[in-house]
Motif scaffolding. Structure first.
Motif, PDB file in Angstrom:
ATOM      1  N   THR A 285     -12.683 -89.037 105.983  1.00 38.95           N
ATOM      2  CA  THR A 285     -12.845 -87.848 105.155  1.00 38.95           C
ATOM      3  C   THR A 285     -14.333 -87.694 104.876  1.00 38.95           C
ATOM      4  O   THR A 285     -15.049 -88.674 104.667  1.00 38.95           O
ATOM      5  CB  THR A 285     -12.067 -87.925 103.829  1.00 38.95           C
ATOM      6  OG1 THR A 285     -12.365 -89.140 103.163  1.00 38.95           O
ATOM      7  CG2 THR A 285     -10.578 -87.800 104.068  1.00 38.95           C
ATOM      8  N   ILE A 286     -14.751 -86.435 104.914  1.00 36.02           N
ATOM      9  CA  ILE A 286     -16.152 -86.095 104.704  1.00 36.02           C
ATOM     10  C   ILE A 286     -16.236 -85.175 103.495  1.00 36.02           C
ATOM     11  O   ILE A 286     -15.535 -84.157 103.435  1.00 36.02           O
ATOM     12  CB  ILE A 286     -16.735 -85.378 105.937  1.00 36.02           C
ATOM     13  CG1 ILE A 286     -16.572 -86.246 107.182  1.00 36.02           C
ATOM     14  CG2 ILE A 286     -18.194 -85.020 105.708  1.00 36.02           C
ATOM     15  CD1 ILE A 286     -16.929 -85.526 108.461  1.00 36.02           C
ATOM     16  N   LEU A 287     -17.089 -85.511 102.563  1.00 38.32           N
ATOM     17  CA  LEU A 287     -17.318 -84.676 101.389  1.00 38.32           C
ATOM     18  C   LEU A 287     -18.219 -83.522 101.798  1.00 38.32           C
ATOM     19  O   LEU A 287     -19.326 -83.731 102.291  1.00 38.32           O
ATOM     20  CB  LEU A 287     -17.970 -85.494 100.280  1.00 38.32           C
ATOM     21  CG  LEU A 287     -18.253 -84.778  98.970  1.00 38.32           C
ATOM     22  CD1 LEU A 287     -16.953 -84.314  98.316  1.00 38.32           C
ATOM     23  CD2 LEU A 287     -19.022 -85.694  98.041  1.00 38.32           C
ATOM     24  N   THR A 288     -17.710 -82.296 101.643  1.00 39.64           N
ATOM     25  CA  THR A 288     -18.468 -81.099 102.005  1.00 39.64           C
ATOM     26  C   THR A 288     -18.415 -80.096 100.867  1.00 39.64           C
ATOM     27  O   THR A 288     -17.654 -80.252  99.924  1.00 39.64           O
ATOM     28  CB  THR A 288     -17.892 -80.421 103.271  1.00 39.64           C
ATOM     29  OG1 THR A 288     -16.570 -79.951 102.989  1.00 39.64           O
ATOM     30  CG2 THR A 288     -17.865 -81.357 104.454  1.00 39.64           C
ATOM     31  N   GLY A 289     -19.203 -79.041 101.000  1.00 42.18           N
ATOM     32  CA  GLY A 289     -19.169 -77.936 100.056  1.00 42.18           C
ATOM     33  C   GLY A 289     -20.293 -77.974  99.045  1.00 42.18           C
ATOM     34  O   GLY A 289     -21.095 -78.899  98.992  1.00 42.18           O
ATOM     35  N   LEU A 290     -20.316 -76.925  98.247  1.00 43.65           N
ATOM     36  CA  LEU A 290     -21.300 -76.804  97.179  1.00 43.65           C
ATOM     37  C   LEU A 290     -20.889 -77.685  96.003  1.00 43.65           C
ATOM     38  O   LEU A 290     -19.715 -78.024  95.854  1.00 43.65           O
ATOM     39  CB  LEU A 290     -21.383 -75.339  96.735  1.00 43.65           C
ATOM     40  CG  LEU A 290     -21.779 -74.345  97.833  1.00 43.65           C
ATOM     41  CD1 LEU A 290     -21.630 -72.921  97.340  1.00 43.65           C
ATOM     42  CD2 LEU A 290     -23.187 -74.619  98.302  1.00 43.65           C
ATOM     43  N   PRO A 291     -21.822 -78.036  95.129  1.00 41.64           N
ATOM     44  CA  PRO A 291     -21.484 -78.919  94.008  1.00 41.64           C
ATOM     45  C   PRO A 291     -20.301 -78.438  93.164  1.00 41.64           C
ATOM     46  O   PRO A 291     -19.559 -79.247  92.633  1.00 41.64           O
ATOM     47  CB  PRO A 291     -22.771 -78.957  93.182  1.00 41.64           C
ATOM     48  CG  PRO A 291     -23.851 -78.727  94.184  1.00 41.64           C
ATOM     49  CD  PRO A 291     -23.260 -77.756  95.181  1.00 41.64           C
ATOM     50  N   THR A 292     -20.097 -77.148  93.086  1.00 41.94           N
ATOM     51  CA  THR A 292     -18.987 -76.627  92.278  1.00 41.94           C
ATOM     52  C   THR A 292     -17.708 -76.434  93.080  1.00 41.94           C
ATOM     53  O   THR A 292     -16.663 -76.153  92.502  1.00 41.94           O
ATOM     54  CB  THR A 292     -19.376 -75.281  91.641  1.00 41.94           C
ATOM     55  OG1 THR A 292     -19.721 -74.363  92.677  1.00 41.94           O
ATOM     56  CG2 THR A 292     -20.533 -75.453  90.679  1.00 41.94           C
ATOM     57  N   ARG A 293     -17.782 -76.587  94.402  1.00 43.11           N
ATOM     58  CA  ARG A 293     -16.607 -76.365  95.259  1.00 43.11           C
ATOM     59  C   ARG A 293     -16.485 -77.457  96.317  1.00 43.11           C
ATOM     60  O   ARG A 293     -16.336 -77.179  97.493  1.00 43.11           O
ATOM     61  CB  ARG A 293     -16.701 -74.996  95.934  1.00 43.11           C
ATOM     62  CG  ARG A 293     -16.682 -73.854  94.936  1.00 43.11           C
ATOM     63  CD  ARG A 293     -16.687 -72.526  95.622  1.00 43.11           C
ATOM     64  NE  ARG A 293     -15.460 -72.386  96.394  1.00 43.11           N
ATOM     65  CZ  ARG A 293     -15.343 -71.576  97.432  1.00 43.11           C
ATOM     66  NH1 ARG A 293     -16.344 -70.858  97.832  1.00 43.11           N
ATOM     67  NH2 ARG A 293     -14.207 -71.487  98.082  1.00 43.11           N
ATOM     68  N   ARG A 294     -16.525 -78.691  95.918  1.00 41.93           N
ATOM     69  CA  ARG A 294     -16.433 -79.814  96.853  1.00 41.93           C
ATOM     70  C   ARG A 294     -15.004 -80.001  97.343  1.00 41.93           C
ATOM     71  O   ARG A 294     -14.050 -79.742  96.613  1.00 41.93           O
ATOM     72  CB  ARG A 294     -16.901 -81.096  96.183  1.00 41.93           C
ATOM     73  CG  ARG A 294     -18.335 -81.029  95.737  1.00 41.93           C
ATOM     74  CD  ARG A 294     -19.112 -82.031  96.454  1.00 41.93           C
ATOM     75  NE  ARG A 294     -20.498 -82.004  95.973  1.00 41.93           N
ATOM     76  CZ  ARG A 294     -21.507 -82.093  96.770  1.00 41.93           C
ATOM     77  NH1 ARG A 294     -21.314 -82.211  98.047  1.00 41.93           N
ATOM     78  NH2 ARG A 294     -22.731 -82.065  96.301  1.00 41.93           N
ATOM     79  N   ARG A 295     -14.891 -80.482  98.578  1.00 44.91           N
ATOM     80  CA  ARG A 295     -13.590 -80.802  99.151  1.00 44.91           C
ATOM     81  C   ARG A 295     -13.786 -81.885 100.201  1.00 44.91           C
ATOM     82  O   ARG A 295     -14.914 -82.166 100.614  1.00 44.91           O
ATOM     83  CB  ARG A 295     -12.934 -79.567  99.768  1.00 44.91           C
ATOM     84  CG  ARG A 295     -13.720 -78.972 100.905  1.00 44.91           C
ATOM     85  CD  ARG A 295     -13.194 -77.588 101.293  1.00 44.91           C
ATOM     86  NE  ARG A 295     -13.911 -77.107 102.451  1.00 44.91           N
ATOM     87  CZ  ARG A 295     -13.407 -76.985 103.662  1.00 44.91           C
ATOM     88  NH1 ARG A 295     -12.139 -77.290 103.872  1.00 44.91           N
ATOM     89  NH2 ARG A 295     -14.121 -76.559 104.675  1.00 44.91           N
TER      90      ARG A 295
END
Length: 118
Positions: A42-52
């Motif tokens: 699993t890779i943490l992606t997205g903007l600080p307010t919309r991480r997934r």
């Protein structure tokens, strides 16, 4: 093949695609329950307010100094099935991950999950 003990050391390191584009940060490793070999990450992606957390296969992955290079391009990985940062992968969602990457899904003989988080 990357050994499970080795890849755990790369947690929180950058994950890049074959062209060197950063996809995100390695969050966890999932092993194939039939072989206990690393199968997905699993890779943490997205903007600080919309991480997934998005899933990517570890076949043909290359470990380098401070990074893990996967065999799939950034756009493909970013479009893969995802879970929330505090979520657990539901068993019924495993097959969709394999289908996204064109891989066969093979649960255990008694319906056991194919992936287990390590």
């Amino acid at each position: 093949m990357i050994q499970a003990a080795d890849i755990r050391e790369w947690r929180n390191h950058d994950v890049t695609d074959p062209d060197g584009h950063k996809i995100g940060v390695l969050e966890a490793v999932y092993v194939d329950t039939s072989t206990d070999e690393p199968a997905m990450a699993t890779i943490l992606t997205g903007l600080p307010t919309r991480r997934r957390l998005v899933f990517v296969p570890l076949d043909r992955a290359i470990v380098g100094p401070g990074y893990l290079k996967v065999a799939y391009i950034k756009t493909t990985v970013r479009k893969s099935p995802a879970i929330g940062t505090d979520s657990v992968l539901p068993a019924e969602d495993e097959q969709a991950i394999f289908e996204h990457y064109g891989m066969p899904y093979q649960p255990g003989a008694n319906g056991e999950r194919q992936l287990a988080r390590r």
